[in-house]
Write a protein that holds these residues in place. Structure first.
Motif, short mmCIF file in Angstrom:
data_model
loop_
_atom_site.label_atom_id
_atom_site.label_comp_id
_atom_site.label_asym_id
_atom_site.label_seq_id
_atom_site.Cartn_x
_atom_site.Cartn_y
_atom_site.Cartn_z
N GLU A 234 5.50 6.75 0.44
CA GLU A 234 6.25 5.50 0.59
C GLU A 234 5.29 4.31 0.55
O GLU A 234 4.11 4.43 0.84
CB GLU A 234 7.04 5.47 1.90
CG GLU A 234 8.19 6.43 1.90
CD GLU A 234 9.04 6.32 3.16
OE1 GLU A 234 10.27 6.43 3.01
OE2 GLU A 234 8.50 6.15 4.26
N GLU A 235 5.85 3.17 0.19
CA GLU A 235 5.05 1.94 0.15
C GLU A 235 5.36 1.10 1.38
O GLU A 235 6.51 0.99 1.80
CB GLU A 235 5.39 1.15 -1.11
CG GLU A 235 4.49 -0.05 -1.32
CD GLU A 235 4.76 -0.73 -2.64
OE1 GLU A 235 3.95 -0.54 -3.57
OE2 GLU A 235 5.77 -1.44 -2.75
N VAL A 236 4.30 0.54 1.96
CA VAL A 236 4.46 -0.38 3.08
C VAL A 236 3.78 -1.70 2.73
O VAL A 236 2.93 -1.75 1.84
CB VAL A 236 3.88 0.17 4.40
CG1 VAL A 236 4.64 1.40 4.87
CG2 VAL A 236 2.39 0.47 4.27
N VAL A 237 4.18 -2.74 3.43
CA VAL A 237 3.57 -4.06 3.27
C VAL A 237 2.90 -4.41 4.59
O VAL A 237 3.55 -4.41 5.64
CB VAL A 237 4.63 -5.13 2.92
CG1 VAL A 237 3.98 -6.50 2.81
CG2 VAL A 237 5.35 -4.76 1.63
N VAL B 90 0.84 -1.19 0.00
CA VAL B 90 0.00 0.00 0.00
C VAL B 90 0.88 1.25 0.00
O VAL B 90 1.85 1.33 0.76
CB VAL B 90 -0.91 0.04 1.26
CG1 VAL B 90 -1.85 1.22 1.20
CG2 VAL B 90 -1.67 -1.25 1.42
N LYS B 91 0.51 2.21 -0.82
CA LYS B 91 1.19 3.51 -0.83
C LYS B 91 0.51 4.41 0.20
O LYS B 91 -0.71 4.52 0.23
CB LYS B 91 1.10 4.14 -2.22
CG LYS B 91 1.83 5.45 -2.34
CD LYS B 91 1.74 5.98 -3.76
CE LYS B 91 2.33 7.35 -3.87
NZ LYS B 91 2.16 7.91 -5.21
N ILE B 92 1.30 5.06 1.05
CA ILE B 92 0.77 5.94 2.08
C ILE B 92 0.39 7.28 1.46
O ILE B 92 1.24 7.97 0.89
CB ILE B 92 1.80 6.15 3.21
CG1 ILE B 92 2.10 4.82 3.88
CG2 ILE B 92 1.28 7.17 4.23
CD1 ILE B 92 3.20 4.88 4.89
N GLU B 93 -0.88 7.64 1.57
CA GLU B 93 -1.38 8.87 0.96
C GLU B 93 -1.52 10.02 1.95
O GLU B 93 -1.66 11.17 1.53
CB GLU B 93 -2.73 8.61 0.29
CG GLU B 93 -2.64 7.67 -0.90
CD GLU B 93 -1.80 8.22 -2.04
OE1 GLU B 93 -1.64 9.45 -2.17
OE2 GLU B 93 -1.29 7.39 -2.82
N SER B 94 -1.50 9.76 3.24
CA SER B 94 -1.62 10.84 4.22
C SER B 94 -0.44 11.80 4.10
O SER B 94 0.70 11.37 3.97
CB SER B 94 -1.64 10.25 5.64
OG SER B 94 -1.51 11.27 6.60
N ARG B 95 -0.73 13.10 4.18
CA ARG B 95 0.33 14.11 4.07
C ARG B 95 1.38 13.97 5.16
O ARG B 95 2.54 14.31 4.97
CB ARG B 95 -0.26 15.52 4.14
CG ARG B 95 -1.12 15.91 2.98
CD ARG B 95 -1.58 17.37 3.07
NE ARG B 95 -2.08 17.73 4.38
CZ ARG B 95 -3.36 17.68 4.76
NH1 ARG B 95 -4.27 17.27 3.91
NH2 ARG B 95 -3.74 18.05 5.97
N VAL B 96 0.97 13.48 6.33
CA VAL B 96 1.91 13.34 7.45
C VAL B 96 2.51 11.95 7.52
O VAL B 96 3.26 11.64 8.44
CB VAL B 96 1.25 13.70 8.81
CG1 VAL B 96 0.83 15.15 8.84
CG2 VAL B 96 0.09 12.77 9.12
N GLY B 97 2.19 11.10 6.56
CA GLY B 97 2.70 9.73 6.58
C GLY B 97 1.97 8.90 7.63
O GLY B 97 0.84 9.20 8.00
N LEU B 98 2.64 7.89 8.12
CA LEU B 98 2.04 7.02 9.13
C LEU B 98 2.47 7.53 10.50
O LEU B 98 3.23 6.91 11.23
CB LEU B 98 2.46 5.57 8.90
CG LEU B 98 1.67 4.48 9.61
CD1 LEU B 98 0.17 4.68 9.46
CD2 LEU B 98 2.05 3.13 9.07
#
Length: 90
Positions: A60-63, A6-14
């Protein structure tokens, strides 16, 4: 084991609120749930400290992975949280 990239779309990241919502959702799972930056070491998705410590940023992409009955449904909810940008006034 089920997993999703999944690509993180939030402006502040995770971080901050998105991380808290992510961890709260993962914590409802009856089994283990992990999250990792692409190519990184998986961490416990139920731990706010572990999730924040990944320093996952916007774009960024996370799994995310889970291994229990119903894992695909949970991964779908977690994917939706990560792939949805927050409203401009959030």
């Amino acid at each position: 084991m089920s997993e999703r990239k999944v690509k993180i779309e939030s402006r502040v990241g995770l971080h901050a609120r998105p991380a808290a919502l992510f961890v709260q959702t993962a914590a409802k799972a009856p089994g283990d749930v992990t999250v990792a930056k692409a190519g990184g070491t998986p961490v416990n998705a139920k731990s706010i400290l572990a999730v924040l410590g990944m320093d996952a940023r916007h774009g960024e992409e996370v799994v995310i992975a889970a291994d229990f009955d119903g894992a695909d449904e949970l991964l779908g909810r977690l994917e939706a949280l990560l792939s949805t940008p927050e409203p401009e006034n959030a």
